[in-house]
Design a protein around this motif. Sequence first.
Motif, PDB file in Angstrom:
ATOM      1  N   ALA A  14       1.127  -1.168  -0.197  1.00 26.51           N
ATOM      2  CA  ALA A  14      -0.767   0.257  -0.338  1.00 26.51           C
ATOM      3  C   ALA A  14       0.832   1.511  -0.153  1.00 26.51           C
ATOM      4  O   ALA A  14       0.941   2.189   0.531  1.00 26.51           O
ATOM      5  N   SER A  15       1.392   0.930  -0.763  1.00 29.73           N
ATOM      6  CA  SER A  15       2.899   2.149  -0.921  1.00 29.73           C
ATOM      7  C   SER A  15       2.540   2.934  -1.198  1.00 29.73           C
ATOM      8  O   SER A  15       1.608   3.416  -1.449  1.00 29.73           O
ATOM      9  N   ILE A  98     -15.252   4.138  -0.730  1.00 31.58           N
ATOM     10  CA  ILE A  98     -14.707   4.435  -0.195  1.00 31.58           C
ATOM     11  C   ILE A  98     -13.469   3.769  -1.019  1.00 31.58           C
ATOM     12  O   ILE A  98     -12.203   4.603  -1.254  1.00 31.58           O
ATOM     13  N   GLU A  99     -13.774   2.484  -1.296  1.00 31.34           N
ATOM     14  CA  GLU A  99     -12.913   1.692  -1.635  1.00 31.34           C
ATOM     15  C   GLU A  99     -12.336   1.622  -3.110  1.00 31.34           C
ATOM     16  O   GLU A  99     -11.362   2.015  -3.639  1.00 31.34           O
ATOM     17  N   THR A 100     -13.398   2.459  -3.614  1.00 32.21           N
ATOM     18  CA  THR A 100     -13.278   2.984  -5.071  1.00 32.21           C
ATOM     19  C   THR A 100     -11.921   3.626  -4.964  1.00 32.21           C
ATOM     20  O   THR A 100     -11.475   4.314  -6.102  1.00 32.21           O
ATOM     21  N   LEU A 101     -11.933   4.700  -4.434  1.00 33.54           N
ATOM     22  CA  LEU A 101     -11.293   6.480  -4.188  1.00 33.54           C
ATOM     23  C   LEU A 101     -10.008   5.708  -4.491  1.00 33.54           C
ATOM     24  O   LEU A 101      -9.392   6.291  -4.264  1.00 33.54           O
ATOM     25  N   MET A 102      -9.945   4.852  -2.740  1.00 36.94           N
ATOM     26  CA  MET A 102      -8.837   4.811  -2.486  1.00 36.94           C
ATOM     27  C   MET A 102      -7.392   3.860  -3.864  1.00 36.94           C
ATOM     28  O   MET A 102      -6.642   3.899  -3.865  1.00 36.94           O
ATOM     29  N   ASN A 103      -8.483   3.304  -4.712  1.00 40.00           N
ATOM     30  CA  ASN A 103      -8.205   2.258  -5.374  1.00 40.00           C
ATOM     31  C   ASN A 103      -7.645   3.241  -6.667  1.00 40.00           C
ATOM     32  O   ASN A 103      -6.457   3.451  -6.950  1.00 40.00           O
ATOM     33  N   TYR A 104      -8.285   4.557  -6.716  1.00 47.78           N
ATOM     34  CA  TYR A 104      -7.785   5.898  -7.560  1.00 47.78           C
ATOM     35  C   TYR A 104      -6.250   6.207  -7.404  1.00 47.78           C
ATOM     36  O   TYR A 104      -5.865   6.716  -7.857  1.00 47.78           O
ATOM     37  N   PHE A 105      -6.738   6.943  -6.206  1.00 47.45           N
ATOM     38  CA  PHE A 105      -5.278   7.062  -5.436  1.00 47.45           C
ATOM     39  C   PHE A 105      -4.557   6.341  -5.940  1.00 47.45           C
ATOM     40  O   PHE A 105      -2.979   7.014  -6.579  1.00 47.45           O
ATOM     41  N   GLN A 106      -4.366   4.645  -5.324  1.00 47.48           N
ATOM     42  CA  GLN A 106      -3.239   3.603  -5.995  1.00 47.48           C
ATOM     43  C   GLN A 106      -2.894   3.949  -7.219  1.00 47.48           C
ATOM     44  O   GLN A 106      -1.828   4.801  -7.379  1.00 47.48           O
ATOM     45  N   HIS A 107      -3.585   4.171  -7.761  1.00 49.81           N
ATOM     46  CA  HIS A 107      -4.008   3.767 -10.036  1.00 49.81           C
ATOM     47  C   HIS A 107      -2.940   5.608 -10.171  1.00 49.81           C
ATOM     48  O   HIS A 107      -1.784   5.132 -10.857  1.00 49.81           O
ATOM     49  N   SER A 108      -3.398   6.672  -9.692  1.00 45.43           N
ATOM     50  CA  SER A 108      -2.830   7.997  -9.765  1.00 45.43           C
ATOM     51  C   SER A 108      -0.996   8.090  -9.583  1.00 45.43           C
ATOM     52  O   SER A 108      -1.087   8.869 -10.123  1.00 45.43           O
ATOM     53  N   ILE A 109      -1.385   8.297  -8.633  1.00 45.76           N
ATOM     54  CA  ILE A 109       0.240   8.162  -7.978  1.00 45.76           C
ATOM     55  C   ILE A 109       1.001   7.531  -8.540  1.00 45.76           C
ATOM     56  O   ILE A 109       2.086   7.788  -8.690  1.00 45.76           O
ATOM     57  N   THR A 110       0.658   5.783  -9.275  1.00 51.36           N
ATOM     58  CA  THR A 110       1.665   4.698  -9.437  1.00 51.36           C
ATOM     59  C   THR A 110       1.834   5.572 -10.848  1.00 51.36           C
ATOM     60  O   THR A 110       3.004   5.641 -11.402  1.00 51.36           O
ATOM     61  N   TYR A 111       0.782   6.328 -11.724  1.00 50.09           N
ATOM     62  CA  TYR A 111       1.109   6.577 -12.846  1.00 50.09           C
ATOM     63  C   TYR A 111       1.450   8.229 -12.973  1.00 50.09           C
ATOM     64  O   TYR A 111       2.576   8.612 -13.547  1.00 50.09           O
ATOM     65  N   HIS A 112       1.411   8.847 -11.814  1.00 50.21           N
ATOM     66  CA  HIS A 112       2.574  10.093 -11.519  1.00 50.21           C
ATOM     67  C   HIS A 112       3.714   9.086 -11.913  1.00 50.21           C
ATOM     68  O   HIS A 112       4.181  10.540 -12.261  1.00 50.21           O
ATOM     69  N   CYS A 113       4.762   8.618 -10.845  1.00 54.56           N
ATOM     70  CA  CYS A 113       5.957   8.233 -10.637  1.00 54.56           C
ATOM     71  C   CYS A 113       5.927   7.994 -12.201  1.00 54.56           C
ATOM     72  O   CYS A 113       7.447   8.109 -12.258  1.00 54.56           O
ATOM     73  N   LYS A 114       5.467   7.400 -12.324  1.00 60.13           N
ATOM     74  CA  LYS A 114       5.758   6.622 -14.666  1.00 60.13           C
ATOM     75  C   LYS A 114       5.979   7.498 -14.729  1.00 60.13           C
ATOM     76  O   LYS A 114       7.429   6.951 -15.627  1.00 60.13           O
ATOM     77  N   THR A 115       5.207   8.589 -14.998  1.00 57.51           N
ATOM     78  CA  THR A 115       4.899   9.575 -15.681  1.00 57.51           C
ATOM     79  C   THR A 115       6.492  10.384 -15.458  1.00 57.51           C
ATOM     80  O   THR A 115       7.350  10.541 -16.992  1.00 57.51           O
ATOM     81  N   LEU A 116       6.864  10.703 -14.307  1.00 58.19           N
ATOM     82  CA  LEU A 116       8.118  10.974 -14.070  1.00 58.19           C
ATOM     83  C   LEU A 116       9.692  10.419 -14.160  1.00 58.19           C
ATOM     84  O   LEU A 116      10.215  11.242 -14.696  1.00 58.19           O
ATOM     85  N   GLY A 117       8.610   9.103 -14.777  1.00 57.39           N
ATOM     86  CA  GLY A 117       9.825   8.347 -14.475  1.00 57.39           C
ATOM     87  C   GLY A 117      10.789   8.136 -13.614  1.00 57.39           C
ATOM     88  O   GLY A 117      12.230   7.857 -14.072  1.00 57.39           O
ATOM     89  N   VAL A 118      10.428   7.970 -12.616  1.00 56.06           N
ATOM     90  CA  VAL A 118      11.475   7.493 -11.369  1.00 56.06           C
ATOM     91  C   VAL A 118      10.979   6.380 -10.435  1.00 56.06           C
ATOM     92  O   VAL A 118      10.998   6.128  -9.517  1.00 56.06           O
ATOM     93  N   HIS A 119      10.526   5.932 -11.406  1.00 50.31           N
ATOM     94  CA  HIS A 119       9.884   3.976 -10.670  1.00 50.31           C
ATOM     95  C   HIS A 119      10.482   3.470 -11.748  1.00 50.31           C
ATOM     96  O   HIS A 119      10.720   3.094 -13.061  1.00 50.31           O
ATOM     97  N   ASP A 120      11.306   1.821 -11.236  1.00 50.79           N
ATOM     98  CA  ASP A 120      12.187   0.904 -12.386  1.00 50.79           C
ATOM     99  C   ASP A 120      11.589  -0.469 -12.661  1.00 50.79           C
ATOM    100  O   ASP A 120      11.898  -1.189 -13.107  1.00 50.79           O
ATOM    101  N   ASP A 121      10.529  -0.532 -11.722  1.00 53.84           N
ATOM    102  CA  ASP A 121       9.455  -2.021 -11.515  1.00 53.84           C
ATOM    103  C   ASP A 121       7.450  -1.967 -11.569  1.00 53.84           C
ATOM    104  O   ASP A 121       7.748  -1.195 -10.874  1.00 53.84           O
ATOM    105  N   VAL A 122       7.306  -3.175 -11.745  1.00 55.68           N
ATOM    106  CA  VAL A 122       6.129  -3.383 -11.462  1.00 55.68           C
ATOM    107  C   VAL A 122       5.095  -3.245 -10.215  1.00 55.68           C
ATOM    108  O   VAL A 122       4.554  -3.270 -10.029  1.00 55.68           O
ATOM    109  N   ALA A 123       6.989  -3.628  -8.660  1.00 53.04           N
ATOM    110  CA  ALA A 123       6.375  -3.198  -7.343  1.00 53.04           C
ATOM    111  C   ALA A 123       6.181  -2.072  -6.972  1.00 53.04           C
ATOM    112  O   ALA A 123       5.917  -1.854  -5.992  1.00 53.04           O
TER     113      ALA A 123
END
Length: 360
Positions: A14-15, A98-123
């Motif tokens: 849940a990082s 509320i679970e839907t919103l929590m999943n949106y938060f997770q998904h959006s921050i993941t793609y945020h970091c992916k777009t910035l180019g700062v994460h390097d694996d699926v985990a």
Amino acid sequence: MFVEIIMVPLITAASACSLHNVMLPSQNYGTKKGIKCGTNLGQGFGMKRACCGGLQIKANSQNYNGDDKFSRVFSTSSIRQNFTIRAYEVDANGIASIETLMNYFQHSITYHCKTLGVHDDVAGSTKEMIKRNLVWVYSEMQVSTYRYPKWDDAVEVETWLSTAGMNAVRFNWIVRDFKTNQMLNRASSISVLMNKLTRRLSKIPEEVRREFESYLVNSRIIIKDGDKKIPKLDDTTADYICTGLRPRWSDLDINFHVNNAKYVSWILESIPQSILMNYELSAMSLKFKRECNRDSKLQSLAEVCSDKNNNNSDNNIECNHMLRFEDGVEILRGRTQWRPKPTNNFDIFNHVPEDSIKDL
């Protein structure tokens, strides 16, 4: 301690965020060309957006809705992503759970970091984190809701990363109605590093910090009630105890840890039905203590009390929560606040509001 909460595949525990060096198909994101190609979707909202695949980078944002104090970030520090509320993402009242919103938060921050180019694996680890067996985990999270979107509504989730001391990172979210630009929800979390072999917390190594520090925004905290103490519950202080809770296979991510949204589902299991029928969740604060895995057997405890801040003048209700193992070891503490449901929510399934809440 805290609990490692792994968010669906892309973020460990849940990082916090998945940090990665991969660009999305369109590489217009931080460029003048990308901003120029964006359309003025707001029609008077005062912003232009470069978009591709649902992702949008904010550019030239103005104070168009009075909430700029919560999201005064610049350029690629803030990224927006669109979601449409699906029929399977709503609860019995026809609004996003509320679970839907929590999943949106997770998904959006993941793609945020992916777009910035700062994460390097699926985990969700950077290259330097992988070398050191480190993963991001939530230690705290706060959510505040003004209005829940309904089925088929389009929402826009804005995310950014900010500083949170020397050894933590804060992830921030604002959810807006895409058509009106009205702010619907906001959330903030604090994430720290954990060694996935020793299961112990770790300081942020300097090599890891250099990978993402240029993307951290020194912004104000958008939810400020995270310091309010949450009492520890036990069999004598809890009003309701739900036992026999166990993670299912579908609750696990690729690291065999429970998805963070599941923790919210579990603490709501101990809320009496009369509250669920007549009230809606308006705010939530979570403090994670320990990990939970596939073989865990859990109990959810809840204490129901009036909102002492306003002497219950508007009929709000506050609940304290604790999630624990069967042997009594604490996993999570939480606080939820509830407001009366809008009357137009009750006729969705011919539900009639109760005259009073008999459980309290």
